[in-house]
Write an enzyme that holds these catalytic residues in place. Structure first.
Site, PDB file in Angstrom:
ATOM      1  N   GLU A 149       0.822  -1.207   0.000  1.00  0.00           N
ATOM      2  CA  GLU A 149       0.000   0.000   0.000  1.00  0.00           C
ATOM      3  C   GLU A 149       0.858   1.260   0.000  1.00  0.00           C
ATOM      4  O   GLU A 149       0.558   2.227  -0.712  1.00  0.00           O
ATOM      5  CB  GLU A 149      -0.944   0.002   1.208  1.00  0.00           C
ATOM      6  CG  GLU A 149      -1.995  -1.089   1.192  1.00  0.00           C
ATOM      7  CD  GLU A 149      -3.073  -0.877   0.140  1.00  0.00           C
ATOM      8  OE1 GLU A 149      -3.022   0.147  -0.575  1.00  0.00           O
ATOM      9  OE2 GLU A 149      -3.965  -1.743   0.024  1.00  0.00           O
ATOM     10  N   ASP A 294      -4.282  -9.762  -8.607  1.00  0.00           N
ATOM     11  CA  ASP A 294      -4.612  -8.897  -9.742  1.00  0.00           C
ATOM     12  C   ASP A 294      -3.461  -8.031 -10.233  1.00  0.00           C
ATOM     13  O   ASP A 294      -3.074  -8.078 -11.402  1.00  0.00           O
ATOM     14  CB  ASP A 294      -5.822  -8.026  -9.398  1.00  0.00           C
ATOM     15  CG  ASP A 294      -5.657  -7.276  -8.066  1.00  0.00           C
ATOM     16  OD1 ASP A 294      -4.743  -7.602  -7.300  1.00  0.00           O
ATOM     17  OD2 ASP A 294      -6.460  -6.367  -7.800  1.00  0.00           O
ATOM     18  N   GLU A 398     -18.440  -6.195  -2.792  1.00  0.00           N
ATOM     19  CA  GLU A 398     -17.051  -6.656  -2.734  1.00  0.00           C
ATOM     20  C   GLU A 398     -16.909  -8.068  -3.292  1.00  0.00           C
ATOM     21  O   GLU A 398     -15.930  -8.370  -3.969  1.00  0.00           O
ATOM     22  CB  GLU A 398     -16.544  -6.587  -1.297  1.00  0.00           C
ATOM     23  CG  GLU A 398     -15.063  -6.864  -1.144  1.00  0.00           C
ATOM     24  CD  GLU A 398     -14.173  -5.749  -1.668  1.00  0.00           C
ATOM     25  OE1 GLU A 398     -12.952  -5.827  -1.467  1.00  0.00           O
ATOM     26  OE2 GLU A 398     -14.694  -4.784  -2.282  1.00  0.00           O
TER      27      GLU A 398
END
Length: 569
Positions: A149, A294, A398
């Site tokens: 992140e 992903d 989600e």
């Protein structure tokens, strides 16, 4: 093959010239064998006036969130849009990784939004924001954050803003403060040096998932990391290495990717979704294109675009082939033949058997990766599924159970992935269908998620209750992609072959300097020089001519998927 992929990956801008002005009219349908139906008419045109109004409305949406963040939350990391307050790390509960993985007491939302300000053409506020960041933000914090992140949100944002300032052509206006002397790059280098200990004492070469920005990897910390977390560092680390001439960042990220590559299942060639960084053992054996995997696929492809290393493209190409072999279900072709609508499912990495009956909202970005890979028909079908789910609820849950046709996990945290793929598909096709999709997204966000002081997370798509959180990616990605969808004359769109988006939506100017390693050569070209791609021999047969004027997914197939999900289009 490399020439073709370079062309397609440069945002397929040149061939879009052929499609300019093809705002579909009913007369145009008469030259094709598929006459217009109600869906063709509904999605066949967006007026110039409405497009401009949509761009203005998106701009207003960004500023409503941004100005409220600056008024009520800054210098904290995030805005609480319901109670009009700021949010920082959960100091009292260090185990609250949902908050502490992301928030580190470093004005996250402001940093993440820097290049959005530039794209909006707001040079005055951009310069003010840069000054606030340089004068008030430090990474010398006793904060334990997730490496992934911090890399995509902070490091990518700092590098993007620095490179935009260096661009002497000034496509977004005069972004450079008179006193600027590379301070953002210095901050990026400092941050990366605090993330680098994630690789120290790793027995495999995979990075530990979390570091304390002051003390390195905490003792006794967890060693399990998702594949995306370990494999989504190469773009930002590589750009930094080539800017400052220090190979350690790029080499560390490349080594991690090689380790992951060697951990693939021997039978299927698939990756799992969770791995132990000390042992290299797969702790999660689910393989898919959504959460946990992903952006790893995405960065194999984007690293090739930036750096031209053929190994990156080779790894992506082989992986994408296996993804289609093992994960794809439904009819063989998107826009022809019979069978169920194509779907990419989660499988067991050992044998490719279906492992879950749900898909997640992060998978909506996969259509954008398929656009960049030149697989346009697949991108169209992938996107159509998520659009139908969006229409069913007004936002994306989600997790959505494709077997029961119901959500498994109810919340929607203002994620950008579906907006991103909508934008990229419009750039690749210029089909007004995607402007209609963008209008639906904008309407939903304003009607369902707007709160007193910003935009709020949807707690449940079933009753549209809200949670008091506006994550930084709402301003850095969701608003940015939506604005770029409607602002067709934006410099990013007019010169799309000169830019690439990171997985956090930060724009990086492409240039020959990225193909050169400063530790290998003496000459370093200016960062504002861009890659020139000769697309004169490129083939644009991925989209057949009739669907320049009609729906990208033929109407009977669109009706098929909407009927399956019980949605009225």
């Amino acid at each position: 093959m490399l020439a073709k992929i370079l062309f397609l990956l440069a945002s397929v801008a040149p061939f879009l010239v052929l499609l300019q002005g093809s705002w579909a009219s009913e007369k145009a349908f008469n030259i094709f064998r598929y006459p217009p139906n109600n869906l063709d008419r509904k999605y066949g045109r967006v007026s110039e006036h409405e497009r401009r109004e949509l761009a203005n409305a998106t701009r207003a949406m960004f500023y409503f969130g941004y100005e409220n963040y600056m008024k009520h939350a800054y210098p904290k990391d995030e805005l609480n849009p319901i109670y009009c307050s700021g949010r920082g790390p959960d100091w009292e509960n260090p185990s609250n990784i949902n908050i502490n993985d992301i928030l580190g007491d470093y004005s996250l939302t402001l940093i993440d939004a820097l290049d959005t300000l530039a794209i909006l053409g707001d040079a005055v506020e951009f310069r003010r924001a840069v000054q606030l960041v340089i004068e008030n933000v430090t990474f010398d914090k006793n904060s334990t954050v997730q490496v992934f992140e911090a890399n995509i949100r902070l490091l990518g944002a700092l590098l993007s803003a620095h490179l935009l300032i260096l661009d002497k052509s000034k496509p977004f206006g005069d972004l450079e403060p008179e006193w600027y002397d590379g301070e953002l790059l210095e901050m990026a280098s400092d941050l990366a040096s605090r993330l680098l200990p994630a690789f120290d004492n790793s027995k495999t070469g995979l990075p530990h998932p979390r570091v304390n920005l002051r003390d390195g990897v905490p003792k006794g910390s967890r060693t399990d990391t998702c594949t995306a977390g370990a494999g989504t560092l190469l773009v930002e680390f590589g750009v930094l290495s080539r800017l400052i001439g220090d190979p350690v960042y790029e080499m560390s990220a490349r080594r991690a990717n090689k380790v992951l590559w060697n951990l693939r299942n021997a039978k299927t060639g698939l990756f799992g979704n969770v791995v132990d960084v000390d042992t290299g053992k797969w702790m999660g054996e689910l393989s898919g294109v959504g959460a946990g995997l992903d952006s790893f696929y995405e960065y194999l492809l984007k690293a090739f675009i930036l750096f031209g290393e053929e190994d990156d493209y080779s790894m992506f190409n082989e992986t994408y082939t296996l993804v289609k072999q093992y994960m794809r279900r439904g009819r063989p072709h998107c826009n022809s033949g019979f069978g169920e609508h194509p779907l990419y499912v989660n499988v067991d990495m050992k044998n490719g058997g279906t492992q879950t009956t749900w898909i997640d909202s992060l998978q909506a970005a996969f259509a954008g990766v398929q656009v960049l890979a030149g697989d346009m028909e697949e991108a169209i079908c992938t996107h159509a599924l998520y659009y139908t789910i969006w229409k069913k609820y007004g936002v994306l849950p989600e997790r959505f159970n494709w077997q029961r046709i119901s959500p498994d996990v109810m919340f929607y945290p203002l994620r950008p992935e579906f907006v991103e793929s909508t934008y990229l598909l419009y750039q690749a096709t210029r089909n007004p269908f995607y402007l209609h999709v963008g209008r639906d997204i904008l309407t939903s966000l304003n009607n369902l998620t707007r709160a007193e002081c910003g935009y709020a997370t949807v707690h449940s798509v079933l009753d549209m209750t809200l949670e008091d959180r506006m994550e930084s990616f709402f301003l850095s990605e969701t608003c940015k992609y939506l604005y770029l969808l409607f602002d067709i004359d934006n410099p990013v769109n007019l010169k799309s072959h000169q830019y690439m988006f990171t997985t956090e939506g930060h724009i990086l100017p492409l240039g020959p300097w990225l193909r050169k390693k400063r530790w290998d050569v003496d000459l370093f070209q200016n960062a504002e020089t861009v890659i020139q791609v000769n697309a004169s021999h490129a083939s644009c047969a991925a989209i057949d001519k009739e669907r320049i004027y009609g729906l990208p997914l033929r109407s009977h197939y669109l009706e098929q998927i909407s009927g399956t999900l019980g949605v009225e289009l």
